[in-house]
Write a protein that holds these residues in place. Structure first.
Motif, PDB file in Angstrom:
ATOM      1  N   LEU A 296     -69.930  -3.111-104.753  1.00  0.00           N
ATOM      2  CA  LEU A 296     -71.245  -2.595-104.338  1.00  0.00           C
ATOM      3  C   LEU A 296     -72.401  -3.332-104.999  1.00  0.00           C
ATOM      4  N   THR A 297     -72.204  -3.757-106.251  1.00  0.00           N
ATOM      5  CA  THR A 297     -73.265  -4.465-106.964  1.00  0.00           C
ATOM      6  C   THR A 297     -73.258  -5.964-106.677  1.00  0.00           C
ATOM      7  N   GLY A 298     -72.255  -6.433-105.949  1.00  0.00           N
ATOM      8  CA  GLY A 298     -72.188  -7.848-105.613  1.00  0.00           C
ATOM      9  C   GLY A 298     -71.499  -8.708-106.651  1.00  0.00           C
ATOM     10  N   GLU A 299     -70.992  -8.098-107.714  1.00  0.00           N
ATOM     11  CA  GLU A 299     -70.258  -8.858-108.725  1.00  0.00           C
ATOM     12  C   GLU A 299     -69.022  -9.520-108.096  1.00  0.00           C
ATOM     13  N   ILE A 300     -68.379  -8.789-107.215  1.00  0.00           N
ATOM     14  CA  ILE A 300     -67.288  -9.338-106.410  1.00  0.00           C
ATOM     15  C   ILE A 300     -67.799  -9.333-104.970  1.00  0.00           C
ATOM     16  N   ARG A 301     -67.874 -10.517-104.392  1.00  0.00           N
ATOM     17  CA  ARG A 301     -68.360 -10.602-103.007  1.00  0.00           C
ATOM     18  C   ARG A 301     -67.341  -9.975-102.053  1.00  0.00           C
ATOM     19  N   SER A 302     -67.833  -9.507-100.923  1.00  0.00           N
ATOM     20  CA  SER A 302     -66.962  -8.910 -99.912  1.00  0.00           C
ATOM     21  C   SER A 302     -67.593  -9.080 -98.547  1.00  0.00           C
ATOM     22  N   ILE A 303     -66.808  -8.785 -97.537  1.00  0.00           N
ATOM     23  CA  ILE A 303     -67.333  -8.798 -96.175  1.00  0.00           C
ATOM     24  C   ILE A 303     -67.069  -7.439 -95.556  1.00  0.00           C
ATOM     25  N   LYS A 304     -67.931  -7.064 -94.652  1.00  0.00           N
ATOM     26  CA  LYS A 304     -67.803  -5.782 -93.960  1.00  0.00           C
ATOM     27  C   LYS A 304     -66.924  -5.992 -92.735  1.00  0.00           C
TER      28      LYS A 304
END
Length: 69
Positions: free
Chosen positions: A32-40
């Motif tokens: 959620l904080t962007g520390e680990i990138r993700s895709i929706k």
């Protein structure tokens, strides 16, 4: 005839938590904080293997910098 091996293209947040040895709540917060990138992907978040590698590399670099200070 050889059997094709399908490699994972992405992981769930739960799978990444298990890989890193973190709790699910901590891993979700990192996503959620962007520390680990993700895709929706629809209603879910998916994490590419390279995103996990980037996070680990960044954390290792930060730890090395702390030790050299």
């Amino acid at each position: 005839m050889p059997t094709a091996v399908i490699e994972r293209k992405w992981y769930t947040t739960r799978e990444v938590a298990e890989m890193l040895g973190y709790g699910l709540s901590k891993t979700k917060m990192l996503v959620l904080t962007g520390e680990i990138r993700s895709i929706k992907d629809g209603r879910n978040r998916r994490i590419l293997p390279r995103y996990v590698d980037e996070y680990i590399k960044r954390r290792a670099q930060e730890a090395e910098q702390e030790c050299s200070e």
